[in-house]
Design an enzyme around this catalytic site. Structure first.
Site: not given
Length: 666
Positions: A200, A229, A258, A285, A287, A397, A421
């Site tokens: 991304r 990654q 990854n 994150d 994105d 998490d 998000h």
């Protein structure tokens, strides 16, 4: 004692109209407009929910041109604006419960003759009270100070202020919430922001730019760590050069294979702990769209917390930017499943129902964990309880939050700290390759933290879900879930070893199943045809009642053993929308075209009695084994937890990318 800024009035950086409702509110809707509470039986709850969600909008709007600067807002002559909003109201109950702060001072700078500022507070039950007010009178401007106690906010409540202009326009030049704090809390901490990215590049580069270009945030940043990654590199994005120039030496790119979100975040956690210069590490994150002020608020709240505390942010939808995705997350211990607390909502549109008219938002919500889309973790916590579990993605998490809680470190999902998000509801992660990680990691987390000797309802619910997938012709998902259960039985020692390879194994394995072969072109599938019309003309879209659902649950597994209708081998019997693809609908077909939640593709489901029989046999056998062996497995996983989350264990996993590299960077 020293004065510490806790929160300041802010306005959207980009003047985006879609997010204005989170910063300033023109509506006159009162808290008493919401007469309903969450609770009661199911019918009452549904009725109340429908009433609570109804819009209270009056149609009045704020023009973005009224935004004078990042901290200043113009109020047109004769109008009234409220700053009782998500980003500008003061979440008093959270400060009261979790920090050393006992009193706050609100200072408002106001220009415009005859302009007034009115201060309000709410109680946990959502009722509002006027606290104080002041006016510029005949003066052109004024600075007004209000001394406010946090004493009455044990269970919930907010402070906020409204501004009313006179005959001329008024400008709220600034508003600040400050407190007197001990000298050892006077200086702010610093944060390493750990961003895991995977193909991304543009999203990630823009996020880096948001962090680097905010001058107020800059002193709080120790380092911004990007765990690269993917094969599409963030450094190749056209937006990267500008972001790199803004962040300078603060930015560090670390390349590795990854290893999923948990592998990326664990690398960031490890680097932060080893470096030892930042007070906190924040998981974020790649994105997301970030509100930089939220990072500052999280750090400030962490600095003043009574004990080291994980401070999480909220998630708003990146597609509908005034919609809050969840106000807090818990793990229900009997089911061992994450969810919003029952007296909250998992989707709330602040543009339709503002903070002041939403009674439920005034209760303080306590949580078990916070998603790592934005989550601040004190370095002390990482040093004591270890790093992320090697789970690739999903449940890393939530498991960390439960682990921290058991060690005496709470998590607070803090209002006023947030990112935008993609919401989980717009993804296919319960059916695609992620189904393996969902199920495996939920089992691992339950073995580690379930308070019940055999995991409560965990094994039974796993069986129920497995049968639901089978009668829905989702054979690839059922196979992946069995693979996950077998890997858990193999023990915790294999988690690190599977980290770099399991995704490729899962994707290769799925290819043999038609329900996993997605097509974007609708014409890629045969036309819909049926041997006979539906019984009594019913199309299967009705939602069955409880009795009908129970009867269907008992009979559908038997139906799956019957030979499928011949025509269903070449033609789907129906097209089923993703939102309608419930097991009790899919189970009535011998084949169907089923679309995915993200709206980009669909798959051809076909019933296979022989495969169903084999999968059902293996499903029953492995769940029986879990019932027998749960106590032994739980003991095994708990005994290994400290080792598999240790920096030393992660060092071994990262060795292929760190061997012989002095800076550990590629």
């Amino acid at each position: 004692m020293s004065t510490r800024l806790l929160q300041r009035q802010i306005l959207p950086l980009d003047r985006d109209y879609d997010v204005l409702a989170l910063y300033v509110d023109p509506e006159e809707a009162r808290l008493d407009a919401d007469k309903y509470e969450v609770g009661g039986n199911r019918a009452a709850k549904d009725l109340n929910n429908a009433a609570i969600r109804q819009s209270t909008s009056t149609g009045r709007a704020i023009h973005p041109d009224q935004i004078e600067s990042r901290t200043a807002m113009r109020v047109k002559a004769g109008e009234r604006l409220s700053f009782g909003t998500y980003f500008n109201a003061f979440p008093a109950s959270y400060w009261r419960r979790w920090t050393v702060v006992t009193d706050v001072t609100l200072t408002v700078k106001l220009s415009g003759r005859g302009a007034s500022v009115i201060v309000y507070k709410s109680m946990a039950n959502g009722r509002s009270q006027r606290v104080d007010s002041a006016s510029t009178g005949d003066q052109a401007s004024g600075t007004f100070t209000f001394e406010l106690t946090l004493k009455p906010f044990v269970d919930g409540g907010w402070y906020w202020y409204n501004v009313v202009s006179g005959d001329d326009d008024a400008v709220v030049e600034s508003a600040e919430w400050t407190a007197e704090v001990p000298e050892d809390r006077a200086q702010h901490g610093t944060v390493d922001i750990a961003i895991t990215t995977m193909n991304r590049p543009d999203f990630c580069a823009k996020l880096l730019g948001q962090l680097g270009e905010d001058e107020v945030l800059r002193p709080y940043l120790d380092q911004v760590l990007v765990m690269e990654q993917g094969t599409q590199k963030v450094v190749d994005s056209p937006d990267f050069a500008k972001a790199e120039a803004a962040l300078g030496s603060t930015l560090r790119i670390i390349e590795q294979g990854n290893l999923g979100g948990s592998g990326g975040y664990a690398r960031g956690q490890l680097e932060s702990v080893r470096k030892g210069t930042a007070t906190y590490a924040m998981m974020m994150d790649d994105d997301v769209v970030c509100e930089p002020e939220g990072v500052i608020r999280a750090v400030t709240f962490g600095d003043l917390a009574r004990r080291p505390t994980i401070v999480g942010g909220h998630m708003f939808s990146i597609y509908s930017r005034s919609r809050l995705h969840s106000f807090g997350e818990i793990v229900q211990p009997w089911r061992f499943w994450w969810q919003s607390p029952l007296d909250t909502y998992s989707d709330w549109d602040f543009a339709a129902r503002n903070l002041r008219s939403s009674r439920w938002l005034h209760k303080r919500v306590d949580v078990d964990f916070n998603g790592w889309f934005m989550c601040l973790i004190p370095r002390q916590v990482l040093e004591e309880i270890g790093l992320s579990l090697p789970l690739f993605l999903k449940w890393d998490d939530s498991e960390f939050g439960l682990r921290a809680k058991a060690a005496g470190y709470p998590t607070v999902t803090f209002p006023g700290a947030a990112v935008w998000h993609v919401p989980w509801t717009d993804k296919n992660d319960a059916l695609d390759w992620q189904a393996y990680f969902h199920h495996r990691n939920r089992l691992v987390a339950a073995l580690l933290h379930s308070p019940y000797p055999k995991g409560g309802r965990m094994v039974r619910e796993s069986l129920n879900h497995q049968i639901a997938h089978l009668v829905s012709m989702q054979y690839s998902t059922a196979e992946l879930r069995l693979m996950a259960m077998e890997d858990v039985l193999a023990g915790p020692e294999g988690l690190h070893g599977l980290l770099a390879t399991r995704l490729a194994d899962v994707n290769a394995f799925r290819k043999q199943f038609s329900d996993a072969r997605l097509e974007a072109d609708p014409d890629a599938f045969p036309s819909v045809r049926r041997e006979k019309p539906p019984r009594k003309g019913k199309d299967g879209n009705e939602i069955p009642g409880r009795l009908s659902t129970l009867v269907s649950a008992g009979l559908q597994p038997l139906r799956q053993l019957k030979p499928p209708r011949a025509l269903s081998r070449q033609h789907p019997e129906a097209e089923v929308r993703a939102m309608d693809a419930k097991w009790y609908r899919l189970a009535s077909y011998d084949s169907a075209i089923v679309s995915m939640n993200d709206g980009t593709s669909a798959a051809f489901y076909q019933r296979d009695p022989e495969l169903f029989r084999d999968l059902m046999k293996r499903t029953i056998a492995i769940h029986e084994r879990y019932r027998r062996e749960w106590p032994r497995l739980a003991e095994q996983y708990r005994a290994s937890l400290a080792h598999i989350t240790s920096p030393e264990a992660w060092d071994e996993t990262f060795r292929p990318w760190t061997e012989g590299k002095s800076g550990a960077d590629d």
